[in-house]
Design an enzyme around this catalytic site. Structure first.
Site, PDB file in Angstrom:
ATOM      1  N   VAL A 143       0.875  -1.175   0.000  1.00  0.00           N
ATOM      2  CA  VAL A 143       0.000   0.000   0.000  1.00  0.00           C
ATOM      3  C   VAL A 143       0.916   1.230   0.000  1.00  0.00           C
ATOM      4  CG1 VAL A 143      -1.709   1.308   1.351  1.00  0.00           C
ATOM      5  CG2 VAL A 143      -1.900  -1.190   1.166  1.00  0.00           C
ATOM      6  N   GLY A 173      -7.040   0.894   6.184  1.00  0.00           N
ATOM      7  CA  GLY A 173      -7.835  -0.295   5.887  1.00  0.00           C
ATOM      8  C   GLY A 173      -7.731  -0.771   4.447  1.00  0.00           C
ATOM      9  N   VAL A 174      -6.774  -0.237   3.669  1.00  0.00           N
ATOM     10  CA  VAL A 174      -6.672  -0.636   2.252  1.00  0.00           C
ATOM     11  C   VAL A 174      -6.253  -2.107   2.137  1.00  0.00           C
ATOM     12  CG1 VAL A 174      -5.488  -0.224   0.057  1.00  0.00           C
ATOM     13  CG2 VAL A 174      -6.196   1.718   1.479  1.00  0.00           C
ATOM     14  N   MET A 175      -5.166  -2.453   2.855  1.00  0.00           N
ATOM     15  CA  MET A 175      -4.729  -3.856   2.795  1.00  0.00           C
ATOM     16  C   MET A 175      -5.838  -4.783   3.278  1.00  0.00           C
ATOM     17  SD  MET A 175      -1.803  -5.858   4.965  1.00  0.00           S
ATOM     18  CE  MET A 175      -2.501  -5.377   6.524  1.00  0.00           C
ATOM     19  N   SER A 212       6.564 -10.036   5.112  1.00  0.00           N
ATOM     20  CA  SER A 212       7.680  -9.138   5.389  1.00  0.00           C
ATOM     21  C   SER A 212       7.813  -8.917   6.890  1.00  0.00           C
ATOM     22  CB  SER A 212       7.487  -7.801   4.678  1.00  0.00           C
ATOM     23  OG  SER A 212       6.288  -7.195   5.105  1.00  0.00           O
ATOM     24  N   GLU A 213       6.650  -8.941   7.582  1.00  0.00           N
ATOM     25  CA  GLU A 213       6.664  -8.779   9.036  1.00  0.00           C
ATOM     26  C   GLU A 213       5.634  -9.719   9.654  1.00  0.00           C
ATOM     27  OE1 GLU A 213       7.625  -4.635  10.558  1.00  0.00           O
ATOM     28  OE2 GLU A 213       6.302  -4.237   8.859  1.00  0.00           O
ATOM     29  N   TYR A 215      -0.170 -10.681   9.064  1.00  0.00           N
ATOM     30  CA  TYR A 215      -1.177 -11.550   8.443  1.00  0.00           C
ATOM     31  C   TYR A 215      -2.005 -12.405   9.384  1.00  0.00           C
ATOM     32  CZ  TYR A 215       0.926 -10.046   4.098  1.00  0.00           C
ATOM     33  OH  TYR A 215       1.373  -9.269   3.062  1.00  0.00           O
ATOM     34  N   PHE A 226       8.853 -15.819  -2.339  1.00  0.00           N
ATOM     35  CA  PHE A 226       8.170 -15.383  -3.566  1.00  0.00           C
ATOM     36  C   PHE A 226       7.322 -14.167  -3.266  1.00  0.00           C
ATOM     37  CE2 PHE A 226       5.824 -18.832  -1.511  1.00  0.00           C
ATOM     38  CZ  PHE A 226       4.599 -18.249  -1.298  1.00  0.00           C
TER      39      PHE A 226
END
Ligand SMILES: CC(C)(COP(=O)(O)OP(=O)(O)OC[C@H]1O[C@@H](n2cnc3c(N)ncnc32)[C@H](O)[C@@H]1OP(=O)(O)O)[C@@H](O)C(=O)NCCC(=O)NCCS
Length: 403
Positions: free
Chosen positions: A81, A89-91, A112-113, A117, A403
């Site tokens: 983003v 809240g985009v993601m 990445s962090e 998720y 990936f």
């Protein structure tokens, strides 16, 4: 969020999508013909603000090895983003819609962090071990490689021999992503700009006595001269050797490179056999991290797709705050020949959410780990141990490629 729209990407938007992802990750995207061809616009979502793309996520169509099978898995990548639009809240919109739309029963990604998720029902399903080997201290034997067994291939030659070995590894370990021909070509690209000051990539192979390639290592070196003399660095990018003789020979060769002081390898499994090949395993200097994150997007289908270590008959009560059809009770029945998993009204033996199912799915984390913090609840005595044993697998999962 009123003016933010989420829609599928279009084929011509690859560069814009990459620019937003690069901007979020802080890298400069460069034109890449192979990765442009690998873009699957129908599997990419973009968020726009006043028509401009400000957020993206996409998925690659690939297979993944899971306990006892190789199945389709959405390989989620390119989540980003634009910094100007963060924390609105985009993601959440992008990932929520993506998870509801993927046709596969599971989705996987590298995070990445680790904080990102879990809220979407993903869990780390495979650990990765990073080795920083002190080559002066590790004590690797250097005497059992058959003369002529090792060779270096060009990328074109490698494209013929390496894919079959990766497929064999998928038969041995969960968590290994498959590669199409195009993905193999992309993997073996070796652009000078991407070398980070190291040598070009060496494609080292081992051949059996009949001359068949039965293992390979992708590696690079870096010249270094320390205060006490040569201190070169060996970076092993990937090592796939389903045959024990190949595994031993490739590692012995790499651990004994002349002039070298350190070897780094980031994709070892927690049960990596390498530790048996050295005299001083503490010199391997291991660091554990999350590697593959997994999300179960279709509970009964995902549970039917894998195999189980022992026969099982259990009713799981599952909750999923994002995908309604995953919430409910499911009877999972397995024996040596068949797995069934159907919705049921029977009483639950265990309750858990899709996140714990994801963590246990590849056999790398026991359900008992989650029960110990109250995330799995046992309603029938013995059900937890039986189910945890069935979900386990004799070989730890590993993901050998970011990936
Ligand atoms: C990570 C990223 C995609 C998040 O996008 P975003 O639109 O800001 O995320 P959202 O606004 O939907 O955040 C949803 C929640 O996740 C949290 N969150 C988002 N990014 C986070 C991060 N990096 N670390 C911890 N929490 C994070 C938010 O605080 C928010 O929590 P809340 O619901 O309790 O308020 C974005 O910041 C980004 O592009 N970062 C750099 C690139 C990157 O790391 N991409 C991921 C590649 S795997």
């Amino acid at each position: 969020m009123t003016d933010i729209q989420v829609r599928a990407a279009q084929a011509a938007e690859y560069e814009k999508v990459q620019a937003v992802f690069g901007g979020a990750m802080m890298f400069e995207p460069k034109p890449d013909e192979l990765w442009t061809r690998l873009f699957e616009p129908e599997r990419a979502l973009v968020a726009t603000d006043d028509g401009e793309i400000i957020g993206t996520t996409r998925a690659l169509t690939r297979e993944l090895s899971v306990p006892g099978a190789v199945v389709d898995a959405a390989h989620v990548t390119g989540v980003g983003v634009q910094p100007t639009h963060r924390r609105r809240g985009v993601m959440s919109q992008l990932i929520g819609r993506q998870l509801r739309e993927v046709p596969e029963a599971i989705a996987v990604l590298w995070a990445s962090e680790p904080a990102i998720y879990g809220r979407f029902g993903y869990a780390a399903a495979a650990w990765g071990v990073e080795y920083a080997v002190d080559l002066h201290r590790v004590g690797a034997p250097n005497d059992s490689i058959r003369p002529g067994a090792l060779a270096v291939l060009t990328a074109d030659e490698a494209l013929k021999d390496l894919p079959a070995l990766l497929r064999r590894l998928q038969g041995q370990r969960s968590g290994v992503s498959g590669r199409s021909d195009l993905l193999w070509q992309a993997r073996l690209q070796d652009k000078p700009d991407d070398r980070g000051g190291r040598t070009e990539r060496r494609i080292l192979v081992h051949r059996d006595e009949a001359g068949t390639v039965d293992g390979y290592a992708l590696w690079r070196g870096k010249l270094n001269w320390g205060p006490t003399g040569p201190a070169n660095e060996v970076l092993v990018e990937e090592l796939v050797a389903p045959e024990p003789a190949a595994y031993r020979a490739l590692w012995q060769h790499l651990l004994t490179m002349d002039l070298s002081a350190t070897l780094n390898y980031s994709h070892a499994a927690v049960d990596e056999p390498l530790q048996q090949l050295v005299t001083y395993p503490t010199a391997l200097e291991r660091r554990l991290g999350e590697s593959l994150w997994l999300r179960v997007t279709d509970v009964p289908r995902a549970l039917r797709q894998r195999r189980y270590a022992v026969p099982l008959d259990v009713v799981l009560e599952v909750t999923d705050h994002l995908i309604e059809s995953n919430t409910g009770r499911f009877r999972l029945t397995t024996d040596e020949s068949a797995v069934t998993c159907e919705r049921t009204d029977d009483a639950a033996d265990l309750s858990l959410s899709v996140t714990e199912l994801a963590g246990a799915y590849l056999g790398g984390r026991p359900l008992t780990e989650f029960a110990a913090t109250g995330r799995v609840t046992e309603h029938t005595a013995g059900a937890l141990n039986r189910t945890a044993t069935a979900f386990g697998w004799p070989v730890a999962p590993v993901s050998i490629e970011v990936f």
